[in-house]
Write an enzyme that holds these catalytic residues in place. Sequence first.
Site, PDB file in Angstrom:
ATOM      1  N   ARG A 127     -39.639  18.919   5.112  1.00 27.81           N
ATOM      2  CA  ARG A 127     -39.871  20.287   4.670  1.00 27.81           C
ATOM      3  C   ARG A 127     -38.609  21.107   4.458  1.00 27.81           C
ATOM      4  O   ARG A 127     -38.468  21.800   3.462  1.00 27.81           O
ATOM      5  CB  ARG A 127     -40.737  21.069   5.679  1.00 27.81           C
ATOM      6  CG  ARG A 127     -42.205  20.833   5.543  1.00 27.81           C
ATOM      7  CD  ARG A 127     -42.841  20.882   6.899  1.00 27.81           C
ATOM      8  NE  ARG A 127     -42.328  19.787   7.677  1.00 27.81           N
ATOM      9  CZ  ARG A 127     -42.863  18.558   7.643  1.00 27.81           C
ATOM     10  NH1 ARG A 127     -43.919  18.336   6.934  1.00 27.81           N
ATOM     11  NH2 ARG A 127     -42.320  17.567   8.325  1.00 27.81           N
ATOM     12  N   THR A 128     -37.701  21.061   5.427  1.00 26.85           N
ATOM     13  CA  THR A 128     -36.570  21.991   5.347  1.00 26.85           C
ATOM     14  C   THR A 128     -35.703  21.666   4.138  1.00 26.85           C
ATOM     15  O   THR A 128     -35.362  22.542   3.340  1.00 26.85           O
ATOM     16  CB  THR A 128     -35.757  21.951   6.656  1.00 26.85           C
ATOM     17  OG1 THR A 128     -36.665  22.073   7.738  1.00 26.85           O
ATOM     18  CG2 THR A 128     -34.747  23.075   6.707  1.00 26.85           C
ATOM     19  N   LYS A 166     -17.855   5.555   7.320  1.00 23.95           N
ATOM     20  CA  LYS A 166     -16.476   5.025   7.372  1.00 23.95           C
ATOM     21  C   LYS A 166     -15.660   5.790   8.404  1.00 23.95           C
ATOM     22  O   LYS A 166     -14.472   5.570   8.551  1.00 23.95           O
ATOM     23  CB  LYS A 166     -15.816   5.176   6.000  1.00 23.95           C
ATOM     24  CG  LYS A 166     -16.528   4.477   4.884  1.00 23.95           C
ATOM     25  CD  LYS A 166     -15.883   4.849   3.535  1.00 23.95           C
ATOM     26  CE  LYS A 166     -16.812   4.525   2.389  1.00 23.95           C
ATOM     27  NZ  LYS A 166     -16.415   5.229   1.160  1.00 23.95           N
ATOM     28  N   ARG A 195     -28.152  20.351   8.767  1.00 28.61           N
ATOM     29  CA  ARG A 195     -28.960  19.961   9.938  1.00 28.61           C
ATOM     30  C   ARG A 195     -28.145  18.927  10.715  1.00 28.61           C
ATOM     31  O   ARG A 195     -27.620  17.972  10.132  1.00 28.61           O
ATOM     32  CB  ARG A 195     -30.300  19.369   9.530  1.00 28.61           C
ATOM     33  CG  ARG A 195     -31.017  18.760  10.739  1.00 28.61           C
ATOM     34  CD  ARG A 195     -32.439  18.400  10.444  1.00 28.61           C
ATOM     35  NE  ARG A 195     -33.251  19.595  10.283  1.00 28.61           N
ATOM     36  CZ  ARG A 195     -34.578  19.563  10.136  1.00 28.61           C
ATOM     37  NH1 ARG A 195     -35.214  18.419  10.123  1.00 28.61           N
ATOM     38  NH2 ARG A 195     -35.261  20.686   9.996  1.00 28.61           N
ATOM     39  N   HIS A 238     -33.382  26.902  14.917  1.00 26.74           N
ATOM     40  CA  HIS A 238     -33.817  26.597  13.549  1.00 26.74           C
ATOM     41  C   HIS A 238     -34.190  27.962  12.948  1.00 26.74           C
ATOM     42  O   HIS A 238     -35.367  28.279  12.773  1.00 26.74           O
ATOM     43  CB  HIS A 238     -35.019  25.647  13.601  1.00 26.74           C
ATOM     44  CG  HIS A 238     -35.369  24.977  12.307  1.00 26.74           C
ATOM     45  ND1 HIS A 238     -34.876  25.380  11.079  1.00 26.74           N
ATOM     46  CD2 HIS A 238     -36.181  23.922  12.040  1.00 26.74           C
ATOM     47  CE1 HIS A 238     -35.366  24.605  10.129  1.00 26.74           C
ATOM     48  NE2 HIS A 238     -36.162  23.706  10.690  1.00 26.74           N
TER      49      HIS A 238
HETATM   50  N1   CP Z   1     -40.269  22.145  10.223  1.00 25.51           N
HETATM   51  C1   CP Z   1     -39.266  21.279   9.926  1.00 25.51           C
HETATM   52  O1   CP Z   1     -38.083  21.524  10.249  1.00 25.51           O
HETATM   53  O2   CP Z   1     -39.651  20.159   9.244  1.00 25.51           O
HETATM   54  P1   CP Z   1     -38.689  18.996   8.774  1.00 25.51           P
HETATM   55  O3   CP Z   1     -38.094  18.371  10.026  1.00 25.51           O
HETATM   56  O4   CP Z   1     -39.517  18.061   7.980  1.00 25.51           O
HETATM   57  O5   CP Z   1     -37.574  19.635   7.968  1.00 25.51           O
END
Ligand code: CP
Length: 309
Positions: free
Chosen positions: A57-58, A86, A107, A135
């Site tokens: 999603r993100t 590497k 992320r 998040h």
């Molecule tokens: N909600 C969320 O962060 O989903 P993903 O891990 O799929 O990005």
Amino acid sequence: MNEFYQKDIISIKDFDKEKLEKIFTLTEKIMQLNPSERREICKGKTLGYLFYEPSTRTRLSFDSAMASIGGNSLGISNVASSSTQKGESLADTVRMISIYSDVLVLRHTLDGSSRFAAEVSDKPLINAGSGTEEHPTQAIQDLFTMKKEKKKIDGLKIGIVGDLKYGRTVYSLLHGLGNYDVDVRLISPESLRIRSDSTYEIKQKLDLTETTNIEEHLDELDVLYVTRIQKERFPDEEEYLKVKGSYVVGLDMLKRMKDDAIILHPLPRIDEISAEVDNTKNAKYFKQVEYGMHTRAALLGVTLNENGF
Ligand code: CP
């Protein structure tokens, strides 16, 4: 100049109520624009992403949001296929992507990773999940969903159930909710209670009740925010197996809730919400995903336009 211009988005703690409400207003505005008006907002701009952990999603919502406002995206969705294999450092990888992009989305597995990366990036950096810590754009999406679906945030009774120890969306959401007058019930197995290093700060801002018993709160809740037990963050699989399946929201639970209560989940879901709930009017977790694309488009729009949009 717009106050969000060229600013990093590292923590939800940097968003007070006024800032959150500005983003919500801009999200509403962006949702009203027709596609050609929308594509003018970030025409010709590039989003660079770097994901050290899996995401559906993100990453895709940032990608989709950027395309919808006229920009494009490039990046690394799987570091196993990049030069990190590497031995290239996070700092150098971030510097590389910042050369190719106008804004970065990161992320990473480690707490503090986004703050570190923001220091080495010449371009604004957005935290798309840092370890078990934060998040922030998920929290903005979650708060917007509550506001949109319940028409308010102040006054809501909100249950947050599941993995409150490792779930980073929970920490960002609690800090975000700290800007509002809400009653929060934290429901988890004893071993997955919210981490004590975070409770002091959160308890200064929020009226919290901690419990293992979901049953006694169901009939009072306006919002039930369900979270996945984060198997990948347990140091010991035996500990995970002890709490796996602790809470499963099904039609039996839903019947005991208010008729207009809503069920949210940051997703992915494993088994904590039964599929039979998906087609009820209360299930808003897929709508929440859709709102996530619009809130992220609004955030990108204000980050990349000096005078807003
Ligand atoms: N909600 C969320 O962060 O989903 P993903 O891990 O799929 O990005």
